[in-house]
Design a protein around this motif. Structure first.
Motif, mmCIF file in Angstrom:
data_model
loop_
_atom_site.group_PDB
_atom_site.id
_atom_site.type_symbol
_atom_site.label_atom_id
_atom_site.label_comp_id
_atom_site.label_asym_id
_atom_site.label_seq_id
_atom_site.Cartn_x
_atom_site.Cartn_y
_atom_site.Cartn_z
ATOM 1 N N LYS A 85 80.130 -69.477 -8.923
ATOM 2 C CA LYS A 85 79.773 -68.751 -10.137
ATOM 3 C C LYS A 85 78.996 -67.470 -9.837
ATOM 4 O O LYS A 85 79.194 -66.470 -10.474
ATOM 5 C CB LYS A 85 78.978 -69.647 -11.070
ATOM 6 C CG LYS A 85 79.851 -70.709 -11.689
ATOM 7 C CD LYS A 85 79.134 -71.444 -12.750
ATOM 8 C CE LYS A 85 80.096 -72.463 -13.340
ATOM 9 N NZ LYS A 85 79.582 -73.147 -14.454
ATOM 10 N N ALA A 86 78.068 -67.520 -8.902
ATOM 11 C CA ALA A 86 77.260 -66.338 -8.615
ATOM 12 C C ALA A 86 77.645 -65.800 -7.243
ATOM 13 O O ALA A 86 77.135 -66.231 -6.228
ATOM 14 C CB ALA A 86 75.782 -66.680 -8.655
ATOM 15 N N VAL A 87 78.563 -64.882 -7.225
ATOM 16 C CA VAL A 87 79.005 -64.289 -5.970
ATOM 17 C C VAL A 87 78.301 -62.946 -5.829
ATOM 18 O O VAL A 87 78.497 -62.050 -6.642
ATOM 19 C CB VAL A 87 80.540 -64.090 -5.945
ATOM 20 C CG1 VAL A 87 80.966 -63.385 -4.684
ATOM 21 C CG2 VAL A 87 81.243 -65.417 -6.081
ATOM 22 N N MET A 88 77.477 -62.846 -4.819
ATOM 23 C CA MET A 88 76.753 -61.601 -4.585
ATOM 24 C C MET A 88 77.568 -60.747 -3.619
ATOM 25 O O MET A 88 77.875 -61.179 -2.515
ATOM 26 C CB MET A 88 75.369 -61.889 -3.991
ATOM 27 C CG MET A 88 74.454 -62.652 -4.916
ATOM 28 S SD MET A 88 73.917 -61.664 -6.310
ATOM 29 C CE MET A 88 72.926 -60.460 -5.497
ATOM 30 N N GLN A 89 77.919 -59.574 -4.052
ATOM 31 C CA GLN A 89 78.636 -58.646 -3.199
ATOM 32 C C GLN A 89 77.614 -57.736 -2.530
ATOM 33 O O GLN A 89 76.732 -57.187 -3.204
ATOM 34 C CB GLN A 89 79.621 -57.802 -4.024
ATOM 35 C CG GLN A 89 80.745 -58.607 -4.631
ATOM 36 C CD GLN A 89 81.684 -59.163 -3.576
ATOM 37 O OE1 GLN A 89 81.856 -58.579 -2.515
ATOM 38 N NE2 GLN A 89 82.269 -60.303 -3.864
ATOM 39 N N PRO A 90 77.715 -57.564 -1.210
ATOM 40 C CA PRO A 90 76.770 -56.659 -0.554
ATOM 41 C C PRO A 90 77.034 -55.224 -1.019
ATOM 42 O O PRO A 90 78.168 -54.869 -1.331
ATOM 43 C CB PRO A 90 77.090 -56.828 0.940
ATOM 44 C CG PRO A 90 78.472 -57.387 0.979
ATOM 45 C CD PRO A 90 78.671 -58.137 -0.287
ATOM 46 N N PRO A 91 75.989 -54.418 -1.055
ATOM 47 C CA PRO A 91 76.198 -53.035 -1.479
ATOM 48 C C PRO A 91 77.039 -52.284 -0.445
ATOM 49 O O PRO A 91 76.943 -52.536 0.751
ATOM 50 C CB PRO A 91 74.778 -52.458 -1.560
ATOM 51 C CG PRO A 91 73.950 -53.354 -0.704
ATOM 52 C CD PRO A 91 74.610 -54.692 -0.733
ATOM 53 N N LYS A 92 77.850 -51.386 -0.932
ATOM 54 C CA LYS A 92 78.684 -50.582 -0.033
ATOM 55 C C LYS A 92 77.823 -49.473 0.550
ATOM 56 O O LYS A 92 77.216 -48.695 -0.168
ATOM 57 C CB LYS A 92 79.866 -50.012 -0.789
ATOM 58 C CG LYS A 92 80.722 -51.095 -1.380
ATOM 59 C CD LYS A 92 82.158 -50.739 -1.333
ATOM 60 C CE LYS A 92 82.919 -51.891 -1.945
ATOM 61 N NZ LYS A 92 84.058 -52.269 -1.265
ATOM 62 N N THR A 93 77.763 -49.413 1.911
ATOM 63 C CA THR A 93 76.925 -48.420 2.572
ATOM 64 C C THR A 93 77.743 -47.292 3.172
ATOM 65 O O THR A 93 77.196 -46.262 3.531
ATOM 66 C CB THR A 93 76.111 -49.075 3.698
ATOM 67 O OG1 THR A 93 77.029 -49.626 4.648
ATOM 68 C CG2 THR A 93 75.203 -50.163 3.157
ATOM 69 N N GLY A 94 79.043 -47.508 3.325
ATOM 70 C CA GLY A 94 79.869 -46.501 3.972
ATOM 71 C C GLY A 94 79.807 -46.611 5.487
ATOM 72 O O GLY A 94 80.389 -45.797 6.195
#
Length: 127
Positions: A85-94
């Motif tokens: 239910k709670a899927v945390m996506q890492p922030p895109k850093t490039g």
């Protein structure tokens, strides 16, 4: 002569509805929420069929909080059954961490080779 707010109430339609176990009723094809304490009860609703913004809820001559249109969730935002239910996506850093690791390994290899060459040159100069 009746005041305008009383005159409006004279022309309201009145219908009976049974509140389901989730505290909802259906009226003119729209689902409305009522107070959950009315679940399972038979109620009367008074409304203007041309303006469903106010749906009066009555039971045994007592007026309750007005019914509110049910807010449905967007099914596109609903998690799939096999997804947590709670899927945390890492922030895109490039940043590409694999490329960074390869570059770091190359740098360390060059340093090690340079140090080995420097030691070898010192040994040759001592001889």
């Amino acid at each position: 002569m009746l005041p305008p707010h009383e005159l409006i109430e004279v022309f309201l339609l009145e219908e009976s509805r049974k509140v389901d176990k989730t505290g909802c009723i259906s009226l003119l094809g729209t689902i409305f929420e009522v107070q959950t304490e009315l679940a399972g009860s038979k109620i009367q609703v008074r409304f203007d069929p041309h303006d469903l913004s106010v749906i009066q809820v009555w039971k045994d001559g007592q007026r309750y909080e007005d019914a509110k249109p049910m807010k449905l969730r967007d099914p596109k935002n609903r998690p799939k059954q096999d997804e947590p239910k709670a899927v945390m996506q890492p922030p895109k850093t490039g940043l590409n961490y694999v490329e960074l690791l390869v570059e770091e390994q190359k740098r360390q290899t060059r340093e090690a080779q340079g140090a080995a060459l420097s030691r070898a040159m010192k040994e040759v100069n001592r001889s």
